[in-house]
Design a protein around this motif. Structure first.
Motif, PDB file in Angstrom:
ATOM      1  N   GLY A   1     -55.160 -23.664 -55.055  1.00 58.22           N
ATOM      2  CA  GLY A   1     -55.999 -22.864 -55.951  1.00 58.22           C
ATOM      3  C   GLY A   1     -56.822 -21.851 -55.199  1.00 58.22           C
ATOM      4  N   GLY A   2     -57.717 -21.198 -55.936  1.00 58.23           N
ATOM      5  CA  GLY A   2     -58.587 -20.205 -55.338  1.00 58.23           C
ATOM      6  C   GLY A   2     -59.787 -20.841 -54.681  1.00 58.23           C
ATOM      7  N   THR A   3     -60.675 -19.982 -54.203  1.00 55.82           N
ATOM      8  CA  THR A   3     -61.893 -20.454 -53.539  1.00 55.82           C
ATOM      9  C   THR A   3     -63.119 -20.013 -54.332  1.00 55.82           C
ATOM     10  OG1 THR A   3     -60.916 -20.398 -51.325  1.00 55.82           O
ATOM     11  CG2 THR A   3     -63.307 -20.299 -51.450  1.00 55.82           C
ATOM     12  N   LEU A   4     -64.019 -20.947 -54.557  1.00 57.35           N
ATOM     13  CA  LEU A   4     -65.302 -20.629 -55.154  1.00 57.35           C
ATOM     14  C   LEU A   4     -66.281 -20.384 -54.017  1.00 57.35           C
ATOM     15  CD1 LEU A   4     -67.427 -20.461 -57.434  1.00 57.35           C
ATOM     16  CD2 LEU A   4     -67.663 -22.950 -57.263  1.00 57.35           C
ATOM     17  N   THR A   5     -66.853 -19.182 -53.955  1.00 58.52           N
ATOM     18  CA  THR A   5     -67.814 -18.848 -52.903  1.00 58.52           C
ATOM     19  C   THR A   5     -69.192 -18.649 -53.516  1.00 58.52           C
ATOM     20  OG1 THR A   5     -66.119 -17.755 -51.556  1.00 58.52           O
ATOM     21  CG2 THR A   5     -68.416 -17.226 -51.066  1.00 58.52           C
ATOM     22  N   LEU A   6     -70.166 -19.394 -53.004  1.00 63.07           N
ATOM     23  CA  LEU A   6     -71.550 -19.246 -53.437  1.00 63.07           C
ATOM     24  C   LEU A   6     -72.215 -18.260 -52.498  1.00 63.07           C
ATOM     25  CD1 LEU A   6     -72.376 -23.048 -53.801  1.00 63.07           C
ATOM     26  CD2 LEU A   6     -71.305 -21.534 -55.467  1.00 63.07           C
ATOM     27  N   ALA A   7     -72.722 -17.164 -53.040  1.00 66.09           N
ATOM     28  CA  ALA A   7     -73.267 -16.095 -52.207  1.00 66.09           C
ATOM     29  C   ALA A   7     -74.766 -15.952 -52.425  1.00 66.09           C
ATOM     30  CB  ALA A   7     -72.567 -14.771 -52.509  1.00 66.09           C
ATOM     31  N   ALA A   8     -75.531 -16.051 -51.348  1.00 67.94           N
ATOM     32  CA  ALA A   8     -76.977 -15.843 -51.425  1.00 67.94           C
ATOM     33  C   ALA A   8     -77.259 -14.344 -51.540  1.00 67.94           C
ATOM     34  CB  ALA A   8     -77.666 -16.419 -50.201  1.00 67.94           C
ATOM     35  N   ALA A   9     -78.083 -13.980 -52.509  1.00 66.74           N
ATOM     36  CA  ALA A   9     -78.439 -12.580 -52.719  1.00 66.74           C
ATOM     37  C   ALA A   9     -79.872 -12.339 -52.272  1.00 66.74           C
ATOM     38  CB  ALA A   9     -78.287 -12.224 -54.207  1.00 66.74           C
ATOM     39  N   PRO A  10     -80.219 -11.103 -51.910  1.00 61.65           N
ATOM     40  CA  PRO A  10     -81.591 -10.803 -51.481  1.00 61.65           C
ATOM     41  C   PRO A  10     -82.613 -11.204 -52.537  1.00 61.65           C
ATOM     42  CG  PRO A  10     -80.151  -8.956 -50.999  1.00 61.65           C
ATOM     43  CD  PRO A  10     -79.349  -9.916 -51.832  1.00 61.65           C
ATOM     44  N   ILE A  11     -83.763 -11.727 -52.089  1.00 62.02           N
ATOM     45  CA  ILE A  11     -84.827 -12.099 -53.022  1.00 62.02           C
ATOM     46  C   ILE A  11     -85.789 -10.940 -53.234  1.00 62.02           C
ATOM     47  CG2 ILE A  11     -84.665 -14.554 -52.487  1.00 62.02           C
ATOM     48  CD1 ILE A  11     -87.043 -14.265 -50.632  1.00 62.02           C
ATOM     49  N   GLY A  12     -85.540  -9.848 -52.581  1.00 63.16           N
ATOM     50  CA  GLY A  12     -86.397  -8.672 -52.727  1.00 63.16           C
ATOM     51  C   GLY A  12     -85.672  -7.409 -52.320  1.00 63.16           C
ATOM     52  N   ARG A  13     -85.685  -7.123 -51.051  1.00 62.02           N
ATOM     53  CA  ARG A  13     -85.116  -5.880 -50.542  1.00 62.02           C
ATOM     54  C   ARG A  13     -83.592  -5.986 -50.402  1.00 62.02           C
ATOM     55  NH1 ARG A  13     -89.271  -2.846 -47.957  1.00 62.02           N
ATOM     56  NH2 ARG A  13     -91.230  -4.000 -47.866  1.00 62.02           N
ATOM     57  N   PRO A  14     -82.842  -5.010 -50.934  1.00 57.20           N
ATOM     58  CA  PRO A  14     -81.383  -5.029 -50.774  1.00 57.20           C
ATOM     59  C   PRO A  14     -80.948  -5.019 -49.315  1.00 57.20           C
ATOM     60  CG  PRO A  14     -82.041  -3.431 -52.441  1.00 57.20           C
ATOM     61  CD  PRO A  14     -83.296  -3.893 -51.779  1.00 57.20           C
ATOM     62  N   GLN A  15     -81.811  -4.467 -48.428  1.00 58.19           N
ATOM     63  CA  GLN A  15     -81.455  -4.401 -47.011  1.00 58.19           C
ATOM     64  C   GLN A  15     -81.289  -5.777 -46.384  1.00 58.19           C
ATOM     65  OE1 GLN A  15     -83.934  -2.851 -48.600  1.00 58.19           O
ATOM     66  NE2 GLN A  15     -84.648  -1.005 -47.515  1.00 58.19           N
ATOM     67  N   ASP A  16     -81.787  -6.827 -47.059  1.00 57.33           N
ATOM     68  CA  ASP A  16     -81.644  -8.175 -46.526  1.00 57.33           C
ATOM     69  C   ASP A  16     -80.249  -8.751 -46.782  1.00 57.33           C
ATOM     70  OD1 ASP A  16     -84.234  -8.195 -45.590  1.00 57.33           O
ATOM     71  OD2 ASP A  16     -85.057  -9.109 -47.402  1.00 57.33           O
ATOM     72  N   ALA A  17     -79.438  -8.041 -47.552  1.00 60.62           N
ATOM     73  CA  ALA A  17     -78.076  -8.510 -47.813  1.00 60.62           C
ATOM     74  C   ALA A  17     -77.257  -8.458 -46.528  1.00 60.62           C
ATOM     75  CB  ALA A  17     -77.417  -7.665 -48.897  1.00 60.62           C
ATOM     76  N   SER A  18     -76.387  -9.424 -46.356  1.00 57.79           N
ATOM     77  CA  SER A  18     -75.548  -9.452 -45.162  1.00 57.79           C
ATOM     78  C   SER A  18     -74.309  -8.587 -45.369  1.00 57.79           C
ATOM     79  CB  SER A  18     -75.115 -10.890 -44.865  1.00 57.79           C
ATOM     80  OG  SER A  18     -74.197 -11.342 -45.851  1.00 57.79           O
ATOM     81  N   PRO A  19     -73.692  -8.126 -44.282  1.00 56.40           N
ATOM     82  CA  PRO A  19     -72.426  -7.397 -44.410  1.00 56.40           C
ATOM     83  C   PRO A  19     -71.351  -8.237 -45.102  1.00 56.40           C
ATOM     84  CG  PRO A  19     -73.342  -7.084 -42.210  1.00 56.40           C
ATOM     85  CD  PRO A  19     -74.190  -8.130 -42.892  1.00 56.40           C
ATOM     86  N   ARG A  20     -71.396  -9.543 -44.908  1.00 64.40           N
ATOM     87  CA  ARG A  20     -70.421 -10.414 -45.588  1.00 64.40           C
ATOM     88  C   ARG A  20     -70.576 -10.355 -47.092  1.00 64.40           C
ATOM     89  NH1 ARG A  20     -70.400 -16.369 -43.960  1.00 64.40           N
ATOM     90  NH2 ARG A  20     -68.674 -16.329 -45.465  1.00 64.40           N
ATOM     91  N   LEU A  21     -71.821 -10.286 -47.582  1.00 65.96           N
ATOM     92  CA  LEU A  21     -72.028 -10.198 -49.020  1.00 65.96           C
ATOM     93  C   LEU A  21     -71.470  -8.881 -49.550  1.00 65.96           C
ATOM     94  CD1 LEU A  21     -73.149 -11.156 -51.711  1.00 65.96           C
ATOM     95  CD2 LEU A  21     -75.371 -10.209 -51.062  1.00 65.96           C
ATOM     96  N   ALA A  22     -71.739  -7.795 -48.848  1.00 68.64           N
ATOM     97  CA  ALA A  22     -71.216  -6.498 -49.285  1.00 68.64           C
ATOM     98  C   ALA A  22     -69.691  -6.529 -49.350  1.00 68.64           C
ATOM     99  CB  ALA A  22     -71.692  -5.403 -48.332  1.00 68.64           C
ATOM    100  N   ALA A  23     -69.055  -7.091 -48.319  1.00 66.88           N
ATOM    101  CA  ALA A  23     -67.595  -7.170 -48.310  1.00 66.88           C
ATOM    102  C   ALA A  23     -67.080  -8.056 -49.436  1.00 66.88           C
ATOM    103  CB  ALA A  23     -67.116  -7.695 -46.955  1.00 66.88           C
ATOM    104  N   ALA A  24     -67.757  -9.171 -49.682  1.00 68.91           N
ATOM    105  CA  ALA A  24     -67.330 -10.093 -50.739  1.00 68.91           C
ATOM    106  C   ALA A  24     -67.433  -9.443 -52.115  1.00 68.91           C
ATOM    107  CB  ALA A  24     -68.164 -11.372 -50.684  1.00 68.91           C
ATOM    108  N   LEU A  25     -68.501  -8.677 -52.349  1.00 67.36           N
ATOM    109  CA  LEU A  25     -68.644  -7.994 -53.637  1.00 67.36           C
ATOM    110  C   LEU A  25     -67.535  -6.980 -53.848  1.00 67.36           C
ATOM    111  CD1 LEU A  25     -72.510  -7.397 -53.713  1.00 67.36           C
ATOM    112  CD2 LEU A  25     -71.199  -8.933 -55.196  1.00 67.36           C
ATOM    113  N   ALA A  26     -67.116  -6.327 -52.782  1.00 62.10           N
ATOM    114  CA  ALA A  26     -66.075  -5.306 -52.905  1.00 62.10           C
ATOM    115  C   ALA A  26     -64.692  -5.914 -53.097  1.00 62.10           C
ATOM    116  CB  ALA A  26     -66.079  -4.426 -51.651  1.00 62.10           C
ATOM    117  N   GLU A  27     -64.492  -7.127 -52.580  1.00 60.27           N
ATOM    118  CA  GLU A  27     -63.139  -7.702 -52.567  1.00 60.27           C
ATOM    119  C   GLU A  27     -62.894  -8.757 -53.629  1.00 60.27           C
ATOM    120  OE1 GLU A  27     -62.922  -9.240 -48.648  1.00 60.27           O
ATOM    121  OE2 GLU A  27     -63.018  -7.269 -47.666  1.00 60.27           O
TER     122      GLU A  27
END
Length: 310
Positions: free
Chosen positions: A24-50
């Motif tokens: 089956g597929g994979t369920l990924t739990l992604a932590a999002a910034p609690i304030g500033r978007p700059q706190d997002a990791s590059p992995r989160l950006a890549a995951a959102l795009a893919e």
């Protein structure tokens, strides 16, 4: 030859990954910034795009975050908030079973930590679906770290009950908890919650209120529960995390510690600890004053000279 070895190793890694990966597929739990978007990791950006499917607590906030990160979400976006969480689980589980990956994102912080998520994780785990985590910002650990209160042991209590009676009962249960406590609270209930904490734990208990963590108007206010309850009457705004010191160890009755204190001090002395230091150590362990240990030892060890007083 080198190319052949590299190909062989790649094939072995692929076989190992395939053997370890559930169907089956994979369920990924992604932590999002609690304030500033700059706190997002590059992995989160890549995951959102893919991600082919993104389950979001607030779809509008998700798209704003993606825009701030310069990412275009191409997958299907599904709302996944408190009131629809239970009904969304079967459909998302079916997608995962069919082999489609799902990315779960809440408004801020980690899914499942006072946010939607645990129902889907439990269902996926039970179905043998792979569950992964994309770590990142957390109001719980951020507040704990900045509080300056003991962080070697702590417990997270989430949002306290809203009802006055239920809240009072919960705080009464927690009054003797020795670990540092971390709670979330709405700004509308902050004053009443701090007052209830002061009543249950005592107004002198140390605490810290963290407001708008990582944001422009971040504030960390330290004091006692009584002082903070009075301050909260001014109506501070923003998202709130409360950190409260754990309960101090119960004090032993000095009248009952004599034999144990004498034995413990004697054991330390035999191990080479100076008598004064031994009494101080025993006093800390028993939760009494060093003078109480000294007096108790004198009663049970007549040979203790007066000049050893701590």
């Amino acid at each position: 030859m080198e190319r052949a070895i590299q190909g062989s190793r790649a094939a072995e890694r692929a076989r190992d990954a395939g053997a370890a990966r559930p169907a089956g597929g994979t369920l990924t739990l992604a932590a999002a910034p609690i304030g500033r978007p700059q706190d997002a990791s590059p992995r989160l950006a890549a995951a959102l795009a893919e991600a082919p499917i993104v389950a979001a607590e607030d779809t509008h906030r998700l798209l704003r975050l993606a825009s701030a990160l310069g990412v275009r979400v191409t997958g299907r976006v599904v709302s996944y908030w408190d009131h629809v969480e239970a009904e969304r689980v079967p459909g998302l589980l079916a997608e995962l079973t069919a082999g489609h990956d799902v990315l779960l994102v809440t408004d801020g912080g980690m899914p499942g930590v006072s946010d939607p998520g645990y129902r889907l994780v439990a269902a996926a785990a039970q179905a043998g679906i792979r569950v992964s985590v994309l770590p990142g910002p957390s109001a719980v650990t951020a507040a704990l770290a900045v509080s300056g209160l003991p962080s070697d042991r702590f417990c997270f209590e989430g949002f306290p009950p809203r009802g006055q009676g239920d809240r009072a009962r919960r705080f009464a249960e927690l009054a003797a908890e020795p670990r540092t406590l971390v709670l979330f609270e709405s700004r509308r209930r902050l004053a009443s919650t701090l007052a209830a904490l002061a009543e249950a734990f005592g107004p002198g208990r140390a605490a810290v209120v963290c407001r708008e963590l990582t944001k422009t108007h971040e504030e960390v206010r330290r004091g006692t529960l009584g002082d903070l309850a009075a301050w909260a009457q001014t109506g501070p705004l923003g998202e709130i995390t409360i950190v409260v010191a754990g309960a101090p160890p119960p004090r032993a009755d000095p009248a009952e510690i004599g034999p144990r204190a004498a034995a413990d001090v004697a054991a330390r002395e035999r191990a080479g600890v100076p008598r004064k230091a031994a009494m101080a150590e025993v006093a800390r362990e028993l939760g009494v004053r060093t003078r109480d240990v000294y007096d108790a030892v004198r009663r049970h060890r007549a040979d203790l000279p007066d000049d050893s007083q701590a």
